[in-house]
Scaffold this active site. Structure first.
Site, mmCIF file in Angstrom:
data_model
loop_
_atom_site.group_PDB
_atom_site.id
_atom_site.type_symbol
_atom_site.label_atom_id
_atom_site.label_comp_id
_atom_site.label_asym_id
_atom_site.label_seq_id
_atom_site.Cartn_x
_atom_site.Cartn_y
_atom_site.Cartn_z
ATOM 1 C CG HIS B 57 -30.331 -25.656 -59.695
ATOM 2 N ND1 HIS B 57 -30.078 -26.373 -58.549
ATOM 3 C CD2 HIS B 57 -30.601 -26.567 -60.666
ATOM 4 C CE1 HIS B 57 -30.181 -27.680 -58.824
ATOM 5 N NE2 HIS B 57 -30.508 -27.813 -60.096
ATOM 6 C CG HIS B 219 -29.839 -32.020 -58.371
ATOM 7 N ND1 HIS B 219 -28.608 -32.104 -58.973
ATOM 8 C CD2 HIS B 219 -30.618 -31.265 -59.179
ATOM 9 C CE1 HIS B 219 -28.650 -31.440 -60.135
ATOM 10 N NE2 HIS B 219 -29.844 -30.919 -60.276
#
Lengths: 333, 333
Positions: B57, B219
């Site tokens: 991320h 995700h």
């Protein structure tokens, strides 16, 4: 083609409007003709830096408009040179009376249009000069260029010359400095995937599932070799050796290392590539004195990266460290 | 799978080494256990902020370690929670005696492991508290979460609470502030392409050539709807209306607007999406007082973006504007 757009025609205007609104403290955006100007002009009598080129390489160039770097940037359509009237309007708006310096990546369209703009500005009180960047060591001539292409090293030229202009260097000194930095700089890029130009609607080139393009240009131009996908360390070695062969840094000389993302490669991979390149430089006795890692000169949605090395000295390091406040680079202010 | 890596196992360590070397002025990196610490600790007696989560991320969270934001970040393997021993080591290294605040995105693994770390730290002199972020308004429960997911709004919580901690707010005040900011924040994401987890070697989910996932998680978790690719304005409308329905901003109330790239979408598209979202907010009488556009909370190589809106007030704006110096956010110092 999957893009966050409304239609082909409006992309540049809509994006520029957003850029102007998001950075209203830094820039003023003109849409007709299209250019991005420093919101707060620099002091009278200083050299103004104007750059530009096709869009699709963001943050280059509009992201570097602001104190300590560019005074104006002219965005063309995607991968298309801006026009002389854009350059003329941008230069006239940015002119602080101390002369105008064009920073131009070496592509035929950009070179021709900036030359025309320079002719139109022949009477500018402080004069007009140009620095051509051609840091890409991959190939000599290419699809859109006679001679080497200008790529991510342009960011370094713009930062260092921008700092000198801010300090009051005159036009001849700024031009000479730009040429010196360009000569001290080499870059090499790799593509894992093609970019897709919105107006074309499909990938610029085809690349097999296990292939990469070594030495790719920032418009997807062919590089040196189409090769099987290499591990990061081998890619870094190919980059470092090609650049060192071209620019010949000496052991102990301070280097600026820019590991630039082409647009679609995750930050994890960019820092991993940075680490590989840094280590290889140090193995050669080269000292990485300054580093920059991220998306600075992109090729739309291309996955891949480029490495840029600039041979620095104390004076260049001091100019690199000087305060800068733009949308994409900021320190010291 | 095409990635700039040497092999699956080394990705995180190699990338962290690069991050530490590129930002040696800002952070110190520990590799065993893995955490990223502020290079210059904050003054004794202040609250230390510790965050973390699965990697992939970036720049979240390590890119937000530095003065005015996080004191430490714990990166897990890609999309995998860090372990309690990482959190324990990071917290002990960051502890300035004024208490420890964990900022945790609401995913089951992260919540459980940060809870275990908090128990291990029960004797910390200043105490331990936690702020859970769950700003994603897309779905109530999801693949890895009970309740809403924590996504890009986490950046805003970390910035605002980081500023308060720097100014000397105590642990209870920092926790309450974090919860208030989280509650005032809503996000919604869209994916045009899937991400590819290196260890999996193939896309996390399949998306047709003309499809997008509205409400996607960071995700690649399913969102609200798999829909035909929409124009930017319609995507922005879906985002703004979903967020406003959840957080209920009032006309005239100042908003912070974060247009966040998922990783592979070009900056041109992000500014275009920002412009569309900004206009829609203003059409509703909402005032966009602060803006942030770029890749801040990504999902590896996913193409797409998310919109985050935070209802601000004068106190929150003042904390947002406070100086920050991290790898990914910097102003005022």
């Amino acid at each position: 083609m999957k893009k966050l757009i409304n239609g082909i025609d409006g992309i540049l205007s809509e994006s520029l409007r957003g850029f102007g609104a998001a950075h209203a403290d830094l820039v003023a955006v003109s849409l007709d003709p299209k250019y991005v100007l420093r919101a707060t002009p620099k002091a009278r009598g200083k050299v103004a830096l104007v750059s530009g080129g096709g869009s699709g390489h963001e943050p280059l160039h509009a992201g570097f408009v602001g104190a300590g770097m560019l005074d104006a940037a002219c965005p063309g359509e995607v991968f298309t040179s801006p026009t002389p009237d854009q350059m003329l309007a941008a230069a006239q708006a940015a002119d602080a009376g101390g002369g105008l310096l064009f920073v131009v990546k070496n592509y035929s369209g950009d070179v021709m249009n900036f030359e025309m703009a320079a002719e139109m500005l022949a009477d500018a009180p402080g004069g007009v000069a140009t620095v051509l960047t051609n840091d890409d060591v991959a190939v000599e001539d290419s699809t859109f260029s006679q001679g080497r292409r200008g790529v991510a090293g342009t960011v370094i030229v713009e930062k260092i010359v921008g700092a000198a202009a801010e300090r009051g260097a005159d036009l001849a000194a700024c031009q000479a400095l730009g040429e010196r930095v360009n000569k001290a700089t080499g870059s090499l890029g790799v593509a894992l995937t093609s970019c897709t130009v919105p107006a074309a609607g499909r990938p610029t080139f085809d690349l097999g599932e296990d292939e990469m393009e070594l030495g790719v240009g920032i418009h997807g131009e062919p590089g040196r070799r189409r090769v099987p996908l290499m591990p990061a360390d081998e890619i870094a070695e190919a980059m470092v050796s090609a650049i060192c062969e071209s620019t010949g840094p000496k052991p102990g000389e301070p280097l600026l290392l820019l590991l630039n993302g082409m647009g679609a490669s995750p930050q994890m991979e960019l820092y991993l590539m940075y680490e590989a390149a840094r280590r290889l430089c140090e193995d050669r006795g080269l000292a990485v004195a300054r580093s920059l890692v991220g998306n600075y000169c992109t090729s739309l949605d291309m996955a891949g990266c480029s490495l840029t090395l600039t041979r620095m000295d104390e004076a260049l390091l001091d100019l690199w460290d000087a305060p800068v406040h733009t949308a994409a680079l900021r320190w010291g202010m």
